[in-house]
Design a protein around this motif. Structure first.
Motif, mmCIF file in Angstrom:
data_model
loop_
_atom_site.group_PDB
_atom_site.id
_atom_site.type_symbol
_atom_site.label_atom_id
_atom_site.label_comp_id
_atom_site.label_asym_id
_atom_site.label_seq_id
_atom_site.Cartn_x
_atom_site.Cartn_y
_atom_site.Cartn_z
ATOM 1 N N ALA A 40 0.817 -1.217 0.000
ATOM 2 C CA ALA A 40 0.000 0.000 0.000
ATOM 3 C C ALA A 40 0.851 1.267 0.000
ATOM 4 O O ALA A 40 0.322 2.360 0.223
ATOM 5 C CB ALA A 40 -0.927 -0.006 1.213
ATOM 6 N N ALA A 41 2.128 1.157 -0.275
ATOM 7 C CA ALA A 41 3.047 2.291 -0.141
ATOM 8 C C ALA A 41 2.596 3.531 -0.901
ATOM 9 O O ALA A 41 2.733 4.650 -0.406
ATOM 10 C CB ALA A 41 4.452 1.884 -0.582
ATOM 11 N N THR A 42 2.036 3.349 -2.067
ATOM 12 C CA THR A 42 1.639 4.510 -2.869
ATOM 13 C C THR A 42 0.440 5.240 -2.293
ATOM 14 O O THR A 42 0.158 6.376 -2.689
ATOM 15 C CB THR A 42 1.327 4.106 -4.324
ATOM 16 N N ARG A 43 -0.266 4.618 -1.346
ATOM 17 C CA ARG A 43 -1.450 5.238 -0.730
ATOM 18 C C ARG A 43 -1.345 5.370 0.790
ATOM 19 O O ARG A 43 -2.338 5.666 1.448
ATOM 20 C CB ARG A 43 -2.699 4.403 -1.062
ATOM 21 N N LEU A 44 -0.168 5.170 1.355
ATOM 22 C CA LEU A 44 -0.038 5.228 2.820
ATOM 23 C C LEU A 44 -0.550 6.530 3.429
ATOM 24 O O LEU A 44 -1.106 6.500 4.525
ATOM 25 C CB LEU A 44 1.401 4.975 3.259
ATOM 26 N N PRO A 45 -0.421 7.688 2.772
ATOM 27 C CA PRO A 45 -0.941 8.908 3.396
ATOM 28 C C PRO A 45 -2.451 8.874 3.658
ATOM 29 O O PRO A 45 -2.938 9.601 4.522
ATOM 30 C CB PRO A 45 -0.582 10.003 2.390
ATOM 31 N N SER A 46 -3.188 8.032 2.957
ATOM 32 C CA SER A 46 -4.628 7.955 3.190
ATOM 33 C C SER A 46 -5.004 6.872 4.198
ATOM 34 O O SER A 46 -6.165 6.765 4.583
ATOM 35 C CB SER A 46 -5.386 7.726 1.879
ATOM 36 N N VAL A 47 -4.038 6.080 4.645
ATOM 37 C CA VAL A 47 -4.314 5.004 5.605
ATOM 38 C C VAL A 47 -4.231 5.567 7.017
ATOM 39 O O VAL A 47 -3.169 6.016 7.463
ATOM 40 C CB VAL A 47 -3.335 3.826 5.430
ATOM 41 N N GLU A 48 -5.345 5.576 7.693
ATOM 42 C CA GLU A 48 -5.389 6.074 9.065
ATOM 43 C C GLU A 48 -4.852 5.028 10.037
ATOM 44 O O GLU A 48 -4.120 5.338 10.960
ATOM 45 C CB GLU A 48 -6.828 6.447 9.436
ATOM 46 N N ARG A 49 -5.253 3.763 9.829
ATOM 47 C CA ARG A 49 -4.749 2.698 10.704
ATOM 48 C C ARG A 49 -4.956 1.335 10.041
ATOM 49 O O ARG A 49 -5.842 1.163 9.217
ATOM 50 C CB ARG A 49 -5.403 2.740 12.076
#
Length: 174
Positions: free
Chosen positions: A90-99
């Motif tokens: 998920a590295a390309t979307r980590l900023p949207s991952v809250e937890r």
């Protein structure tokens, strides 16, 4: 100019460039993130877009009274491997991952674990695709698995994991 505060899961990786992911950076930061993993002696040796690998060294501190690697150490390596596999995938979307939270897991111990053990972990790519494609804040279910191998590449244990993943997408105009 305003800068966006890094929150959630990505806060642990402040130098992450989602357009050009540095998996070695993710590995190095992740290695320092879990104090219990350091206590057990686990080493994250690989994080990539498809899998992560975590090693348990062949030391006496992880052995049980029978001389095999303790089940708790095996679980720890598998657990850290699963989280690391998610980070890489998920590295390309980590900023949207809250937890990302481990909700449940199961273990199948197959052979005595002796010597250095490697946990090779992955997350379900179909479920991950929903997380990567999210356009609105939502909670997702995600499954993962880890196979633990000895130096002869013999499977000594297999784990399955169920996670929940909260994604936060800022609303337009905010």
């Amino acid at each position: 100019m305003t800068t966006r505060e890094i929150t959630g899961f990505a806060a642990a990786y402040p130098e992450l460039d989602c357009a050009a992911v540095d998996y070695e950076y993710l590995r190095a930061v992740s290695q320092e993130m879990v104090p219990f993993g350091r206590h057990v002696g686990t080493v994250i040796t690989e994080i990539g877009p498809e899998r992560a690998v975590v090693e348990i060294p062949a030391t006496g501190t992880v052995r049980n009274h029978m001389g095999t690697v303790h089940a708790g150490a095996l679980f720890t390596a598998a657990d850290i491997g699963g989280a690391a596999a998610f980070v890489g995938a998920a590295a390309t979307r980590l900023p949207s991952v809250e937890r990302l939270v481990l909700r449940g897991g199961s273990a199948s111990y197959r052979k005595p674990a002796v010597g250095r053990i490697r946990a090779v972990a992955t997350v379900d790519q179909r479920e991950l695709a929903d997380i990567l494609a999210a356009t609105a804040s939502n909670r997702f279910e995600l499954s993962g698995k880890a196979t633990l191998l000895d130096d002869g590449d013999v499977a000594v244990a297999k784990f399955t994991f169920d996670y929940v993943c909260d994604v936060t997408i800022p609303e337009a105009g905010r």
